[in-house]
Design an enzyme around this catalytic site. Structure first.
Site, short mmCIF file in Angstrom:
data_model
loop_
_atom_site.label_atom_id
_atom_site.label_comp_id
_atom_site.label_asym_id
_atom_site.label_seq_id
_atom_site.Cartn_x
_atom_site.Cartn_y
_atom_site.Cartn_z
NE ARG A 192 96.09 37.30 73.05
CZ ARG A 192 96.92 38.22 73.60
NH1 ARG A 192 97.42 38.90 73.12
NH2 ARG A 192 96.94 38.28 74.94
CE LYS B 31 103.51 43.77 95.92
NZ LYS B 31 104.97 43.10 95.42
N GLY C 250 94.45 43.49 81.80
CA GLY C 250 94.93 42.84 83.02
C GLY C 250 93.63 42.28 83.62
N GLY D 231 100.06 45.39 79.52
CA GLY D 231 101.22 46.37 79.63
C GLY D 231 100.94 47.65 78.90
P1 AMP Z 1 97.15 44.04 89.92
O1 AMP Z 1 97.48 42.82 88.95
O2 AMP Z 1 97.83 44.94 90.49
O3 AMP Z 1 95.73 44.60 89.23
O4 AMP Z 1 96.39 43.24 91.14
C1 AMP Z 1 95.72 42.26 91.26
C2 AMP Z 1 95.82 41.32 92.16
O5 AMP Z 1 95.22 42.41 93.26
C3 AMP Z 1 94.58 40.11 92.24
O6 AMP Z 1 95.53 39.06 92.43
C4 AMP Z 1 93.89 40.35 93.54
O7 AMP Z 1 93.78 39.28 94.21
C5 AMP Z 1 94.89 41.38 94.34
N1 AMP Z 1 93.96 42.12 95.49
C6 AMP Z 1 92.82 42.86 95.09
N2 AMP Z 1 92.54 43.17 96.52
C7 AMP Z 1 93.25 42.60 97.31
C8 AMP Z 1 93.12 42.75 98.98
N3 AMP Z 1 92.16 43.32 99.75
N4 AMP Z 1 94.23 42.00 99.33
C9 AMP Z 1 95.15 41.48 98.78
N5 AMP Z 1 95.23 41.16 97.23
C10 AMP Z 1 94.14 41.86 96.72
#
Ligand code: AMP
Length: 401
Positions: free
Chosen positions: A39, A200, A356, A380
């Site tokens: 950074r 999610k 992220g 974020g």
């Molecule tokens: P996000 O922070 O919303 O981008 O989510 C990232 C997270 O999604 C990571 O920790 C991944 O392990 C999880 N992820 C991706 N694919 C799957 C899946 N098929 N089932 C459960 N978690 C998942």
């Protein structure tokens, strides 16, 4: 918002000026030393530009979450040697960001020198966007340069209120973020595709909805894809499912249809009986997942399909892994997307990674961020940019406020 909307530091006469620069030096520390100086080195272009102009530079940043109190472990003092190494000049340290000591250290520094102020968040007024506090920070210079993209989604004294007291402009890091993120959203080279993965649907509803107004192709993968598949009537076994978001998933799919956006979901899956490493896995034939199994990555047919569709595009935005990439058994899909992006970047496609966890995929796949067109540094902040939200730290830099 695009690059033409904001005041850039090159637009201002900065020769021999006293300049206050908001940087994001929220670096990891280990045993009282900087563990990763990325950074700091990332701000080299902005800081060296100012040094060449003979500016006296006052750097200010936050570190960690001291919550408005002095917490020794969040002191910025250990950063001094790293900044000196990166910028090649003496760095003076002020053990408070405002007040008589800070004023004294700043006043003693000459043009071509740097002052680093102590952690802004040792004062609760920083996060409260307090005007009096901002005025005291502004006293350290004649011009304000914003170069901390990771904080522009927050209205804090050092990102928002300070711009009421000083002529303000964007540093090179902010400019690159706005050029790529803003450029993709406002004037993308088409076809424009977005790949949205992650755990999610609920976290990504705003991103998906905003992107549907912009993209030609929307690729949905990761844990969130199962809610879409279930909404279409497929079985998802024990995969991650947000039943209360199935209606939303249907709305998104309908919106895609209405807008002529091609929405792609996984057509096969890598599944296991448990959320664990070293357990037997299966690859499904099609979109259904058998009872008892959970989808943990996209399957080989999906990898091929996504690659072929992305290869037709001229701009690609990626946010979120398409599988549980933290476990080696389920990282193939996310690695494949990363490699597709690297290949297409070489072919002239504009590839943007939206911060992220996708950045963690690159790291695990040993891919450098320089192998894609742009890897956003603000988790974020980049999400909120792509959600179409107003970012106070950028609004403060608009030409016509
Ligand atoms: P996000 O922070 O919303 O981008 O989510 C990232 C997270 O999604 C990571 O920790 C991944 O392990 C999880 N992820 C991706 N694919 C799957 C899946 N098929 N089932 C459960 N978690 C998942």
């Amino acid at each position: 918002m695009n690059l033409n909307d904001i005041v850039k530091m090159q637009d201002l006469d900065l020769n021999n000026k006293k300049v206050v620069v908001r940087v994001d030096y929220n670096v990891p520390l280990k045993d009282g030393k900087v563990d990763n100086p990325k950074r700091i080195t990332a701000t080299e272009k902005t800081v060296k530009y100012l040094l060449e102009k003979g500016c006296r530079i006052v750097l200010m940043s936050h570190l960690g979450r001291p919550k408005g109190k002095v917490v020794e472990e969040y002191s910025l003092a250990p950063l001094v040697p790293e900044i000196e190494k990166a910028m090649g000049v003496k760095v003076h340290f002020a053990s408070d960001c405002i007040g008589p000591e800070a004023d004294e250290v700043v006043a003693a520094a000459k043009g071509g020198e740097i002052v680093l102020l102590e952690n802004l968040r040792f004062h609760p007024e920083e996060e409260a966007n307090d005007k009096e506090f901002a005025k005291k920070l502004a006293k350290h210079g004649e011009v304000f340069i914003q170069d901390a993209f990771g904080t522009v989604h927050r209205a804090h004294a050092s990102t928002s209120a300070i711009t009421e007291f000083l002529p303000s402009a964007a540093g090179f890091l902010i400019q690159k973020e706005v050029e790529f993120l803003g450029g993709a959203l406002e004037t993308p080279k088409r076809p424009f595709a977005a790949i949205i993965g992650g755990a999610k649907v609920s976290d990504k509803i705003m991103v998906l909805n905003n992107l549907l107004d912009k993209v030609n192709v929307l690729v949905v993968g990761g844990g969130m894809a199962y809610t879409f598949l279930k909404a279409l009537g497929y079985t998802v076994g024990t995969s991650l499912l947000e039943e209360d978001k199935m209606e939303e998933a249907k709305n998104i799919m309908q919106k895609a249809k209405d807008k002529g956006v091609k929405l792609l979901l996984p057509i096969d899956h890598l599944c296991a009986l448990e959320f664990a490493e070293c357990v037997p896995t299966i690859i499904t034939d099609g979109q259904d997942i058998p009872a008892g199994y959970m989808g943990l990555d996209i399957g080989p047919k999906t990898i091929k399909l996504f690659d072929e569709e992305l290869a037709k595009c001229k701009t690609i935005f990626w946010n979120g892994p398409v599988g549980v990439f933290e476990m080696p058994s389920y990282q193939k899909g996310s690695f494949a997307i990363a490699n597709t992006l690297v290949r297409l970047t070489k072919e002239g496609v504009i590839t943007i990674i939206g911060g992220g966890d996708s950045l963690n995929v690159l790291k695990k796949a040993k891919i450098s961020t320089s192998e894609v067109s742009h890897a956003s540094t603000g988790g974020g902040a980049s999400m909120e940019f792509v959600e179409g939200k107003e970012l106070p730290g950028l609004t403060a830099l608009l030409k016509k406020k």
